[in-house]
Design an enzyme around this catalytic site. Structure first.
Site, mmCIF file in Angstrom:
data_model
loop_
_atom_site.group_PDB
_atom_site.id
_atom_site.type_symbol
_atom_site.label_atom_id
_atom_site.label_comp_id
_atom_site.label_asym_id
_atom_site.label_seq_id
_atom_site.Cartn_x
_atom_site.Cartn_y
_atom_site.Cartn_z
ATOM 1 C CE LYS A 71 -8.656 1.417 10.472
ATOM 2 N NZ LYS A 71 -9.279 2.655 9.427
ATOM 3 C CG ASP A 90 -1.012 2.056 6.450
ATOM 4 O OD1 ASP A 90 -0.447 0.776 5.500
ATOM 5 O OD2 ASP A 90 -2.120 2.640 6.044
#
Length: 364
Positions: free
Chosen positions: A71, A103
């Protein structure tokens, strides 16, 4: 024979659909960052033997720019673009508050990027995220706000908080009216696929027959489609999306032929526990994916153990790729699914393992 509910293959193939490539300069930006190095592309012959193919490679994202997931590629590029635009318009100014919902991995990447660049971060965390993941975000200096509802509710809360003065939403999903920053995040992921090309022997790259991508809202899969479908259709691999059975919104949308929102359940694949596809991802997924599969927590947990035994650290989300390929290429009806994907005994497969075991305590 009726397709099982956990499987979708595009009738008649994807045809000649193509899309524009990612912009130049993204990988060069990442290469300029401290700590950048291409993540490993590990060849795992035991998996090739198990799956009845020529070669299997796993793109190991267990350590990316100092974090245990991919990410950081999207967060760093998007924040770079946000800050560059702000400087052009307003000068340096006071630090921004970067707001997001997560998340786990995206929120930590935004928090790390904010800390390194002297900005602030506020991260909304939905139910089901392990306390250790929330603590890791807080350890980056971010303000962590728990949300009692699911991921989609956390996104709504984050969007509301980002309306405050001096705040900006850095979210890795899009909806009508909020699409530019999510598009920058997707652009950031292009570095991962450029690395794969080089690691497979490019340029020109030696394309695999199949690439398997874990899917939450679909942003990484959008980046995969953008990379491989910006070339002539005949040169690209089959693209397989993999989701948890508890949150298979892309699979449901492909079956219906339109984007849908599904009610999500509990899953160890916390980073994939998303009920609504990104609005900018959906057209790419609708036209560019070849197939979609949903897997169980037991399947992803087993895959994570098997990858660990082969030397690849992977959490349940990252190991979903192996679980999905196993479901697609083995078991009852496998011959028909292999034909739909164009996979044979000499094929090369690339599985994206998007996080290490340390990123997701559910995998412990």
């Amino acid at each position: 024979m009726t397709d099982p509910s956990w499987w979708y293959a595009r009738p008649g193939g994807r045809g000649d659909w193509t899309c524009p490539p990612a912009p130049d300069g993204v990988r060069g930006f990442h290469a300029s960052l401290d700590g950048y190095a291409p993540t490993p592309l590990a060849e795992l012959p035991p998996l090739a033997a198990e799956l009845g193919v020529g070669r299997v490679y796993v793109k190991d994202e267990s350590s990316r720019l100092g974090l245990p997931a991919f990410k950081a590629l999207g967060a760093s590029w998007a924040v770079h673009r946000v800050l560059a635009e702000r400087r052009r318009r307003y000068g340096e100014g006071a630090p921004l508050t970067l707001v997001t919902a997560t998340d786990g991995n995206h929120g930590r990447a935004v928090a790390r990027t904010a800390r390194l660049l002297g900005q602030r971060a506020r991260v909304f965390v939905p139910r089901g995220v392990h306390p250790a993941a929330a603590s890791a975000i807080a350890a980056e200096g971010a303000e962590v706000t728990p949300v009692a509802g699911p991921y989609d509710e956390a996104v709504r809360r984050a969007a509301g908080a980002a309306r405050a003065p001096g705040a900006v939403l850095v979210q890795d999903t899009a909806w009508p009216g909020y699409e530019r920053i999510p598009a920058w995040i997707v652009e950031g992921y292009s570095t991962l696929f450029a690395e794969i090309d080089a690691q497979l022997g490019g340029p020109p790259p030696s394309p695999p027959a199949l690439v398997a991508v874990p899917v939450g809202v679909g942003s990484l899969a959008q980046a995969a489609v953008t990379h491989y479908r910006s070339r002539p259709a005949a040169a690209g691999p089959a693209l397989l999306s993999v989701e948890p059975e508890a949150a298979a919104c892309v699979l449901a949308g492909l079956v219906r032929g339109e984007p849908v929102t599904v009610a999500t359940g509990e899953t160890a694949m916390a980073g994939l526990n998303c009920g609504t596809p990104s609005s900018i991802a959906w057209p790419h997924l609708r036209h560019g994916l070849d197939a979609a599969v949903a897997v169980t927590d037991a399947d992803s947990t087993r895959a994570a153990r098997d990858l660990a035994a082969l030397g690849v650290s992977s959490g349940p989300c990252g190991a979903a790729s192996l679980a999905g390929v196993r479901a697609a290429l083995t078991g009852a009806g496998a011959r028909r699914r292999r034909t739909a994907l164009g996979v044979g005994a000499s094929s090369t497969l690339v599985l994206l393992s998007t996080e290490g075991a340390a990123a997701n305590p559910h995998g412990d």
